[in-house]
Design a protein around this motif. Structure first.
Motif, mmCIF file in Angstrom:
data_model
loop_
_atom_site.group_PDB
_atom_site.id
_atom_site.type_symbol
_atom_site.label_atom_id
_atom_site.label_comp_id
_atom_site.label_asym_id
_atom_site.label_seq_id
_atom_site.Cartn_x
_atom_site.Cartn_y
_atom_site.Cartn_z
ATOM 1 N N SER A 48 0.838 -1.196 0.000
ATOM 2 C CA SER A 48 0.000 0.000 0.000
ATOM 3 C C SER A 48 0.877 1.252 0.000
ATOM 4 N N SER A 49 0.346 2.356 0.492
ATOM 5 C CA SER A 49 1.051 3.635 0.407
ATOM 6 C C SER A 49 2.388 3.640 1.136
ATOM 7 N N GLY A 76 -3.639 3.167 -0.592
ATOM 8 C CA GLY A 76 -5.008 2.750 -0.317
ATOM 9 C C GLY A 76 -5.290 1.288 -0.586
ATOM 10 N N PHE A 77 -4.313 0.553 -1.123
ATOM 11 C CA PHE A 77 -4.527 -0.857 -1.464
ATOM 12 C C PHE A 77 -4.824 -1.686 -0.222
ATOM 13 N N THR A 78 -5.732 -2.632 -0.394
ATOM 14 C CA THR A 78 -6.056 -3.615 0.640
ATOM 15 C C THR A 78 -5.532 -4.973 0.208
ATOM 16 N N THR A 79 -5.586 -5.941 1.111
ATOM 17 C CA THR A 79 -5.157 -7.291 0.746
ATOM 18 C C THR A 79 -6.039 -7.862 -0.354
ATOM 19 N N ASN A 80 -7.332 -7.560 -0.330
ATOM 20 C CA ASN A 80 -8.224 -8.031 -1.409
ATOM 21 C C ASN A 80 -7.805 -7.467 -2.757
ATOM 22 N N THR A 104 -2.792 -2.569 6.244
ATOM 23 C CA THR A 104 -3.193 -1.427 7.067
ATOM 24 C C THR A 104 -4.546 -0.879 6.643
ATOM 25 N N ASN A 105 -4.763 -0.774 5.338
ATOM 26 C CA ASN A 105 -6.016 -0.202 4.844
ATOM 27 C C ASN A 105 -7.210 -1.137 5.048
ATOM 28 N N ASP A 106 -6.949 -2.418 5.212
ATOM 29 C CA ASP A 106 -8.037 -3.359 5.510
ATOM 30 C C ASP A 106 -8.751 -2.949 6.802
ATOM 31 N N GLN A 111 -16.287 -3.603 7.686
ATOM 32 C CA GLN A 111 -16.460 -5.061 7.758
ATOM 33 C C GLN A 111 -15.183 -5.775 8.229
ATOM 34 N N TYR A 112 -14.163 -5.013 8.602
ATOM 35 C CA TYR A 112 -12.869 -5.584 8.956
ATOM 36 C C TYR A 112 -12.967 -6.599 10.079
#
Length: 133
Positions: A48-49, A76-80, A104-106, A111-112
């Protein structure tokens, strides 16, 4: 945003989300183009960032290193999202070493839950082991 009416707030939130998605898609498209020119067996930073903004050039210069380090971090990237773009962010580069900082963004998602984060991270590592032996 406090001075906005509730419907205006929702419109603004939707607009911001659409712009964030558009920026991520543009970065992925740029990666697709750049990946055509990579040298295999190099070093890769992905995530991510925190990875996107890592000062790779300064690091190399400060320590007089002559490595090639590719950066496939997306703010902003998530694991998904990383799981959706494993080829563009990892496999297409065929790196020798991978440094990952993702997740981190997850935690910003309403819904985390930690179990899903661990499952996604485990799947990222599994796919790397399977595709880059």
């Amino acid at each position: 945003m406090d001075s906005l009416q509730p419907n205006e707030r929702e419109i603004l939130k939707k607009f911001i989300l659409e712009q964030e998605i558009k920026l991520k898609q543009e970065k992925i498209e740029r990666f697709r183009k750049l990946n055509q020119f990579v040298v295999e067996n190099q070093i890769l930073f992905v995530g991510s960032s925190l990875m996107e903004q890592f000062p790779i050039n300064e690091f190399l210069l400060d320590f007089h290193l002559s490595y090639t380090i590719y950066n496939r971090g997306v703010g902003g990237f998530t694991t998904n999202e990383l799981l959706s773009y494993m080829h563009e962010c990892i496999f297409d580069l065929k790196p020798k070493y991978i440094f990952i900082n993702i997740g981190t963004n997850d935690m910003n998602d309403p819904q985390y839950n930690v179990e899903t984060l661990i499952l996604n991270y485990t799947e990222i590592l599994r796919q790397i082991q399977e595709n880059l032996p």
